[in-house]
Enzyme design. Structure first.
Site, PDB file in Angstrom:
ATOM      1  N   ASN A  15     110.570 -84.284 -45.662  1.00 51.95           N
ATOM      2  CA  ASN A  15     110.228 -84.190 -44.247  1.00 51.95           C
ATOM      3  C   ASN A  15     109.835 -85.522 -43.628  1.00 51.95           C
ATOM      4  OD1 ASN A  15     110.482 -81.296 -43.490  1.00 51.95           O
ATOM      5  ND2 ASN A  15     109.227 -81.108 -45.338  1.00 51.95           N
ATOM      6  N   THR A  38     113.497 -73.588 -39.922  1.00 52.39           N
ATOM      7  CA  THR A  38     113.641 -72.356 -39.155  1.00 52.39           C
ATOM      8  C   THR A  38     114.204 -71.175 -39.932  1.00 52.39           C
ATOM      9  OG1 THR A  38     114.047 -73.653 -37.198  1.00 52.39           O
ATOM     10  CG2 THR A  38     114.577 -71.360 -37.062  1.00 52.39           C
ATOM     11  N   LYS A  62     118.171 -67.407 -43.721  1.00 50.80           N
ATOM     12  CA  LYS A  62     118.127 -68.838 -44.017  1.00 50.80           C
ATOM     13  C   LYS A  62     116.737 -69.336 -43.651  1.00 50.80           C
ATOM     14  CE  LYS A  62     118.320 -72.021 -41.938  1.00 50.80           C
ATOM     15  NZ  LYS A  62     117.264 -72.976 -41.457  1.00 50.80           N
ATOM     16  N   SER A 107     114.523 -83.671 -39.231  1.00 50.77           N
ATOM     17  CA  SER A 107     115.038 -82.317 -39.505  1.00 50.77           C
ATOM     18  C   SER A 107     114.305 -81.336 -38.622  1.00 50.77           C
ATOM     19  CB  SER A 107     114.874 -81.941 -40.976  1.00 50.77           C
ATOM     20  OG  SER A 107     113.510 -81.883 -41.319  1.00 50.77           O
ATOM     21  N   GLU A 113     111.031 -75.904 -49.125  1.00 54.61           N
ATOM     22  CA  GLU A 113     111.249 -77.351 -49.230  1.00 54.61           C
ATOM     23  C   GLU A 113     110.282 -78.017 -50.205  1.00 54.61           C
ATOM     24  OE1 GLU A 113     113.057 -78.216 -44.787  1.00 54.61           O
ATOM     25  OE2 GLU A 113     110.946 -78.617 -45.179  1.00 54.61           O
ATOM     26  N   THR A 147     120.572 -74.649 -43.745  1.00 51.99           N
ATOM     27  CA  THR A 147     120.287 -76.041 -43.355  1.00 51.99           C
ATOM     28  C   THR A 147     119.767 -76.782 -44.581  1.00 51.99           C
ATOM     29  OG1 THR A 147     118.110 -75.364 -42.510  1.00 51.99           O
ATOM     30  CG2 THR A 147     119.885 -75.649 -40.900  1.00 51.99           C
TER      31      THR A 147
END
Lengths: 384, 384
Positions: free
Chosen positions: A379, A180, A169, A384, A260, A146
């Site tokens: 974010n 996730t 992932k 997301s 991230e 993702t």
């Protein structure tokens, strides 16, 4: 490599049209046996996605013949209709592959609170079934990305000709970003469901369970371990567990490296704790301290923020016996000023923080990331 | 107004040279009686600054004649020498004011882990004592600022001619940024130490204790309430508590409005909880969810992140009965998709999130802020 490094597995990754981008978004992993044993660990979040509720039921049987994974939607907080969607996905895979739907695990990842486009997903399952290959592991790993910038795979070889491989992932941990974490591990070792379960729980406990990128526990986290038994080798349990742990550790590190917005990977080692529980509690408290994570981003060895995080825990320690090192320099000694903080070099991506509780002999390592403007941007700029 | 709104108090604020900037950095508040009763609440952090350890001892006597406050250094994690510095500060004030050092509370705020420049601080105490005035409340409030962009004061008047006033500094909450929350409240009501303690604990519980800007618990948080009794009015306890609560609530709101880097004030109301403890636990979990705080910054009514935060708690709830509203729009109903999220208008600074646990009739409100690139910048660009 990936999930097809072990013998007895085929996989595929396709673009089913779930993602608006048109990129790969559906993976299928099939266990061709002869054994089809499986174990799984799932998110501790009490708000669980439909595929987690479904797969937990499937895993109770200790047998999984195939796994369907999709990116582009988490199918979480979607009510009874969302659960029906997961059920229909399993039925579609079962029909295409010729086994029962109760042997199909399902994993989903993406935005919470929207239904999956089943008109695209179900044909995608059929398309993936047609493309299954013993070389399909990389494509499967690509299809579950993702916000990941790279796909993550790992392999460990055991003595006597058996293998543990896997893909992952996620932009975080077992309590990661809502992006996730999903992990599928495969092995051709001849291990039954109970042996898989014991190995997976022990391996996860000191790997996925000890990375904490942003303190946010997902609704969809799933780690599956499937055994085909096709190597016809039954390794000793300790040896098998260690191989699983090696692959989990490697994948966990890859998750942290790709978190991230992160610019630093922070290794927090808590030493001389009264017990392992104290060490983990203190490590996690440090890992979740936004002020410390900002300081590390600014390459500032701000040990006061470490002490203030330790002070919020219930662990055994005396404030005036605490010691803290940053990249090996003991900037805090006996709860007060220690070595010169200007000696600390924080230019590199990995930053090591050591917290010495001076109480016992237990220790634990927790990994986290710094908090950056890029994290905020990633974010806040879109759902997301 | 501030701490000199109530009769029987004098205050001063001076630039002692503790801050490199040369700005005001030392405040003195004196209770001229006739009563000199006092109560205090302190940080729950187990790593406590020297002035907190000192003032806790002072408050045990229930009597405070003066308070010395400094910005420019927290005097936390400074060992026995740091405690001696606090002791010397109290002695200096006692000598200048003609009362005992055991009646002098001390508060410090600033960077953890560095000694205070006592060669500047002690003369500053003398200078402040010479400038004491019944109009000095504003200057005192200015001298305790660190990363605050404005000084914070508040006043409430009671029936019959008594007053509660106060000043605060901090970029967060009772568990705030290391910029640390300090509050001094004064009243000329005739209330003894036990009455002050009961009023302060009840007032803090639903005000300072329910703001949570960044989840980071300070080593220095202190809230003091001093009574001079000079109005010669002894209010009913409930009435007095409500006046204290009004001032605390006002100051708490000012802290949230001025939190580091924030662009939104987020009011999280948890309703229909089984009990107040559940409501607070759920509210705090939502308030500490970085992903939600980023989403609010991006004006995204991402209710999935609210549900995932609720799911990490031990509160009583059923996932499929949860409801969530953002600014009055019930975007999540029965744990799934509710009203159209495009109806939510998040342009204004205040954002209201309502989480309905559908279990009982208890509720609680927690305030927090969004997570922004400015917060990261402010806490990574330099030590604080």
């Amino acid at each position: 490599m990936s999930v097809t490094a072990a013998k007895g597995f085929r996989a595929a990754g396709v673009a089913a049209g779930i993602k608006d981008s048109g990129g790969p978004d559906l993976a299928l992993v099939v266990n061709d046996g002869p054994r089809r044993a499986a174990a799984g660990v799932f998110t501790a979040n009490r708000v669980k996605a439909a595929p987690v509720l479904w797969s937990q039921q499937v895993l109770r049987g200790g047998r999984v013949s195939s796994v369907v994974l999709n990116s582009g939607g988490a199918n979480a907080c979607t009510g009874p209709l969302g659960f029906q969607d997961t059920h229909a996905t399993a039925e579609e895979a079962a029909s295409a592959l010729g086994h029962g739907a109760a042997e199909v695990a399902v994993c989903s990842t993406g935005l919470i609170g929207t239904r999956l486009p089943m008109d695209k997903l179900l044909p995608g399952v059929g398309a993936a079934a047609e493309r299954l290959s013993e070389y399909g592991g990389e494509k499967a790993a690509l299809a579950i990305k993702t916000t990941d910038t790279v796909h993550k795979t790992s392999v460990a070889r055991g003595e006597g000709g058996w293998t543990v491989g896997g893909m992952a992932k996620g932009a975080g941990m077992l309590a990661p970003s809502l992006a996730t974490m999903l992990v599928v591990l495969t092995t051709d070792a001849d291990v039954d469901a109970a042996g898989l379960d014991a190995a997976l729980r022990e391996a996860s406990r000191t790997t996925f369970d000890r990375i904490d990128s942003d303190g946010c526990l997902s609704t969809n986290d799933t780690v599956l371990l499937l055994a085909s038994g096709s190597s016809e080798v039954a390794p000793e349990q300790g040896e098998f567990t260690e191989a699983v742990r090696t692959v989990c550790d490697d994948l966990a590190q890859q998750l942290i490296h790709d978190a991230e917005g992160a610019s630093k990977d922070i290794r927090i080692e808590v030493v001389n704790a009264a017990d392992e529980g104290d060490a983990v509690e203190v490590g996690r408290s440090i890992a979740r301290n936004n002020l410390l994570k900002c300081a590390v981003h600014g390459e500032d060895p701000n040990w006061g923020r470490v002490l203030s995080a330790i002070g919020t825990t219930g662990a055994a320690f005396e404030p005036d016996r605490l010691n803290v090192a940053v990249n090996g320099v003991w900037v805090c000694q006996n709860g007060s000023v220690g070595e010169d903080r200007d000696k600390v070099d924080m230019r590199f991506r990995e930053v090591r923080i050591t917290a010495d509780l001076a109480e016992g002999s237990a220790s634990a390592v927790i990994w986290t990331n710094d908090l950056t403007a890029d994290y905020v941007h990633e974010n806040s700029a879109y759902s997301s």
